[in-house]
Design a protein around this motif. Structure first.
Motif, mmCIF file in Angstrom:
data_model
loop_
_atom_site.group_PDB
_atom_site.id
_atom_site.type_symbol
_atom_site.label_atom_id
_atom_site.label_comp_id
_atom_site.label_asym_id
_atom_site.label_seq_id
_atom_site.Cartn_x
_atom_site.Cartn_y
_atom_site.Cartn_z
ATOM 1 N N GLU A 14 0.828 -1.214 0.000
ATOM 2 C CA GLU A 14 0.000 0.000 0.000
ATOM 3 C C GLU A 14 0.858 1.258 0.000
ATOM 4 O O GLU A 14 0.525 2.251 -0.661
ATOM 5 C CB GLU A 14 -0.954 -0.025 1.194
ATOM 6 C CG GLU A 14 -2.035 -1.081 1.047
ATOM 7 C CD GLU A 14 -2.863 -1.304 2.312
ATOM 8 O OE1 GLU A 14 -2.665 -0.566 3.310
ATOM 9 O OE2 GLU A 14 -3.709 -2.225 2.295
ATOM 10 N N GLU A 15 1.967 1.221 0.724
ATOM 11 C CA GLU A 15 2.884 2.372 0.762
ATOM 12 C C GLU A 15 3.495 2.631 -0.617
ATOM 13 O O GLU A 15 3.570 3.772 -1.078
ATOM 14 C CB GLU A 15 3.982 2.115 1.802
ATOM 15 C CG GLU A 15 4.929 3.277 1.992
ATOM 16 C CD GLU A 15 6.013 2.973 3.012
ATOM 17 O OE1 GLU A 15 6.772 3.910 3.314
ATOM 18 O OE2 GLU A 15 6.132 1.824 3.488
ATOM 19 N N VAL A 16 3.916 1.578 -1.292
ATOM 20 C CA VAL A 16 4.483 1.716 -2.633
ATOM 21 C C VAL A 16 3.406 2.179 -3.605
ATOM 22 O O VAL A 16 3.657 3.034 -4.458
ATOM 23 C CB VAL A 16 5.129 0.392 -3.103
ATOM 24 C CG1 VAL A 16 5.517 0.451 -4.566
ATOM 25 C CG2 VAL A 16 6.347 0.065 -2.244
ATOM 26 N N GLN A 17 2.219 1.639 -3.454
ATOM 27 C CA GLN A 17 1.115 2.028 -4.326
ATOM 28 C C GLN A 17 0.828 3.531 -4.184
ATOM 29 O O GLN A 17 0.648 4.239 -5.181
ATOM 30 C CB GLN A 17 -0.124 1.200 -3.987
ATOM 31 C CG GLN A 17 -1.156 1.186 -5.067
ATOM 32 C CD GLN A 17 -2.284 0.218 -4.770
ATOM 33 O OE1 GLN A 17 -2.559 -0.119 -3.620
ATOM 34 N NE2 GLN A 17 -2.952 -0.233 -5.816
ATOM 35 N N GLU A 18 0.840 4.026 -2.969
ATOM 36 C CA GLU A 18 0.636 5.460 -2.740
ATOM 37 C C GLU A 18 1.801 6.260 -3.324
ATOM 38 O O GLU A 18 1.602 7.308 -3.942
ATOM 39 C CB GLU A 18 0.499 5.734 -1.246
ATOM 40 C CG GLU A 18 0.234 7.188 -0.930
ATOM 41 C CD GLU A 18 0.082 7.446 0.564
ATOM 42 O OE1 GLU A 18 0.216 8.609 0.960
ATOM 43 O OE2 GLU A 18 -0.173 6.492 1.335
#
Length: 175
Positions: A14-18
């Motif tokens: 999720e962090e990478v996606q953001e």
């Protein structure tokens, strides 16, 4: 996150996606992580210039040395952010910003006629003479309303690329 022995958690994904503005799905991020780990042969958490050059499509690109300036030493998050520019979901502006960075040879935020010629030289190799390259670059600039003496900011570059009257009719001599 970043070497073959670690696993991505849902939080990491999720962090990478953001970080990449949601241009990749979670499954795509997992696939990119697997590829990143394959490239990061020494499991140090970043990809070196030599590791990038092991990608055939990258090493064969005539602009690879310019792209290497932007990718050498990227960790996984930055690797995904860099690749997100090539996503079908990336905006035209994001793509133009990457092209601008390729052309901005000294990294000072301006593109000069000399920069345009150098990139043109990389792209055309021996297929065009220096005189022909100068003529083509001069013509493109004139069609966009600029001269050889101009230095372009990103905003100027966007106007040139997005100029409605710009014709990209370039003839390459065969003889």
């Amino acid at each position: 996150m970043g070497n073959a022995s670690s696993m991505l958690t849902q939080y990491d994904i999720e962090e990478v996606q953001e970080h990449c503005n949601y241009l990749f799905s979670q499954q795509e991020i997992v696939s990119l992580y697997e590829r990143f780990c394959q490239l990061d042969r020494s499991a140090k958490g970043f990809i070196s210039e030599d590791e990038f050059l092991s990608i055939p499509e990258f090493s064969l690109n005539p602009l690879s040395k310019r792209l290497l300036r932007m990718v050498d030493g990227l960790n996984f998050k930055d690797f995904v952010a860099f690749l997100s520019t090539f996503s079908a979901k990336a905006s035209l502006r994001q793509k133009i910003e990457l092209i601008f960075k390729v052309y901005d040879i000294d990294g000072k935020g301006k593109i000069t006629f000399k920069d345009l010629l150098e990139v043109s030289r990389d792209l055309t190799g021996s297929f065009m003479s220096e005189e022909q390259r100068e003529q083509v670059v001069t013509k493109v600039l004139e069609e966009a309303g600029y001269t050889r003496d101009c230095a372009f900011s990103l905003e100027d570059f966007i106007q040139i690329i997005d100029h409605p009257g710009l014709k990209m009719e370039v003839e390459v001599p065969i003889d």
